[in-house]
Design a protein around this motif. Structure first.
Motif, PDB file in Angstrom:
ATOM      1  N   SER A  21       0.059   0.704  -8.430  1.00  0.00           N
ATOM      2  CA  SER A  21      -0.430   2.009  -7.965  1.00  0.00           C
ATOM      3  C   SER A  21      -0.889   1.989  -6.503  1.00  0.00           C
ATOM      4  CB  SER A  21      -1.566   2.497  -8.856  1.00  0.00           C
ATOM      5  OG  SER A  21      -2.621   1.550  -8.875  1.00  0.00           O
ATOM      6  N   ASP A  22      -0.956   0.801  -5.882  1.00  0.00           N
ATOM      7  CA  ASP A  22      -1.324   0.699  -4.467  1.00  0.00           C
ATOM      8  C   ASP A  22      -0.147   1.016  -3.539  1.00  0.00           C
ATOM      9  OD1 ASP A  22      -3.976  -0.143  -4.987  1.00  0.00           O
ATOM     10  OD2 ASP A  22      -3.340  -2.246  -5.134  1.00  0.00           O
ATOM     11  N   PHE A  23       1.036   1.184  -4.096  1.00  0.00           N
ATOM     12  CA  PHE A  23       2.249   1.343  -3.282  1.00  0.00           C
ATOM     13  C   PHE A  23       2.121   2.459  -2.248  1.00  0.00           C
ATOM     14  CE2 PHE A  23       6.448   2.964  -2.296  1.00  0.00           C
ATOM     15  CZ  PHE A  23       7.196   1.815  -2.075  1.00  0.00           C
ATOM     16  N   ASP A  24       1.755   3.655  -2.685  1.00  0.00           N
ATOM     17  CA  ASP A  24       1.693   4.797  -1.756  1.00  0.00           C
ATOM     18  C   ASP A  24       0.619   4.612  -0.687  1.00  0.00           C
ATOM     19  OD1 ASP A  24       3.808   6.115  -2.977  1.00  0.00           O
ATOM     20  OD2 ASP A  24       2.507   7.313  -4.277  1.00  0.00           O
ATOM     21  N   THR A  25      -0.459   3.939  -1.028  1.00  0.00           N
ATOM     22  CA  THR A  25      -1.515   3.676  -0.046  1.00  0.00           C
ATOM     23  C   THR A  25      -1.052   2.659   0.990  1.00  0.00           C
ATOM     24  OG1 THR A  25      -3.151   4.087  -1.767  1.00  0.00           O
ATOM     25  CG2 THR A  25      -3.927   2.988   0.217  1.00  0.00           C
ATOM     26  N   TRP A  26      -0.219   1.700   0.572  1.00  0.00           N
ATOM     27  CA  TRP A  26       0.249   0.652   1.479  1.00  0.00           C
ATOM     28  C   TRP A  26       1.471   1.087   2.291  1.00  0.00           C
ATOM     29  CZ3 TRP A  26      -2.066  -2.892   3.850  1.00  0.00           C
ATOM     30  CH2 TRP A  26      -1.365  -3.886   4.516  1.00  0.00           C
ATOM     31  N   LEU A  27       2.190   2.090   1.831  1.00  0.00           N
ATOM     32  CA  LEU A  27       3.418   2.542   2.503  1.00  0.00           C
ATOM     33  C   LEU A  27       3.226   2.831   3.999  1.00  0.00           C
ATOM     34  CD1 LEU A  27       6.427   3.165   2.208  1.00  0.00           C
ATOM     35  CD2 LEU A  27       5.778   5.469   1.446  1.00  0.00           C
ATOM     36  N   GLU A  31       5.580   2.262   7.448  1.00  0.00           N
ATOM     37  CA  GLU A  31       6.038   3.435   8.218  1.00  0.00           C
ATOM     38  C   GLU A  31       5.677   3.323   9.693  1.00  0.00           C
ATOM     39  OE1 GLU A  31       5.987   6.782   4.661  1.00  0.00           O
ATOM     40  OE2 GLU A  31       4.164   6.468   5.839  1.00  0.00           O
ATOM     41  N   LYS A  47      10.246   2.555   2.642  1.00  0.00           N
ATOM     42  CA  LYS A  47      10.059   2.464   1.189  1.00  0.00           C
ATOM     43  C   LYS A  47      10.716   1.206   0.628  1.00  0.00           C
ATOM     44  CE  LYS A  47       9.181   7.251   0.058  1.00  0.00           C
ATOM     45  NZ  LYS A  47       9.591   8.451  -0.661  1.00  0.00           N
ATOM     46  N   CYS A  50       8.539  -1.779   1.687  1.00  0.00           N
ATOM     47  CA  CYS A  50       7.307  -1.828   0.886  1.00  0.00           C
ATOM     48  C   CYS A  50       7.623  -2.307  -0.533  1.00  0.00           C
ATOM     49  CB  CYS A  50       6.645  -0.450   0.874  1.00  0.00           C
ATOM     50  SG  CYS A  50       4.942  -0.445   0.274  1.00  0.00           S
ATOM     51  N   ARG A  51       8.713  -1.812  -1.123  1.00  0.00           N
ATOM     52  CA  ARG A  51       9.096  -2.231  -2.478  1.00  0.00           C
ATOM     53  C   ARG A  51       9.386  -3.732  -2.498  1.00  0.00           C
ATOM     54  NH1 ARG A  51       7.328  -1.623  -6.395  1.00  0.00           N
ATOM     55  NH2 ARG A  51       7.326   0.607  -6.064  1.00  0.00           N
TER      56      ARG A  51
END
Length: 172
Positions: A21-27, A31, A47, A50-51
């Motif tokens: 769930s930290d993915f969007d915060t770390w994206l 970027e 993306k 990050c993935r």
């Protein structure tokens, strides 16, 4: 030997495992072009980059190879960076590395140095290795400063994942 610092803390930071769930915060780290300006061979799509990073983090967890911890700012509860102890192979030698990355909006506030020093103390207190390294691109001056603030010295120049790097080391 537990390389993760889960539950450890510093004056301003709490360490915990990275969560999917930290993915969007770390994206935003991926970027911001400045985050990867020195490192060649990373995917250009943020993306995908990050993935790949998250897949690698979870693979390390599963295989007992250490890994990045999420750095949580005590005052806000926000994820501000990643830092941890990682088993690495450099020039055919198994090493224990302190790795660190901070979200750009939190740069230049001492968080990387604070987290890296905690990793050094954790490794020393738990006798995890005789020394630690940091693998830093030769053009990445801010990360070199973090290593020096952590008592490390420049040991050598080598190639790591097709990038020219400095190996900084500190004896424990």
């Amino acid at each position: 030997m537990d390389l993760l610092l889960e539950g450890e803390n510093t004056e301003r930071l709490v360490f915990r495992k990275v969560l999917p769930s930290d993915f969007d915060t770390w994206l935003p780290f991926h970027e911001d072009k400045r985050s990867s300006e020195f490192w060649k061979g990373l995917p250009s799509d943020p993306k995908i980059a990050c993935r790949q990073q998250f897949d690698h983090i979870f693979e390390r967890y599963e295989n007992g190879l250490g890994g990045m911890n999420a750095l949580i700012l005590k005052s806000t509860g926000d994820l501000i960076g990643l830092c941890g102890l990682l088993k690495q192979n450099v020039d055919n030698i198994e090493e224990l590395e302190i790795g660190y990355s901070i979200l750009p909006k939190y740069w230049k506030q001492g968080y990387a140095s604070e987290a890296a020093k905690k990793c050094r103390m954790h490794a020393r207190n738990n006798r995890l290795a005789p020394s630690l390294i940091s693998i830093i691109h030769i053009d990445n001056i801010p990360s070199q400063r973090v290593a020096m603030n952590n008592g490390m010295h420049l040991e050598k120049i080598t190639t790591y994942h097709n990038n020219p790097v400095y190996i900084f080391r500190v004896q424990l």
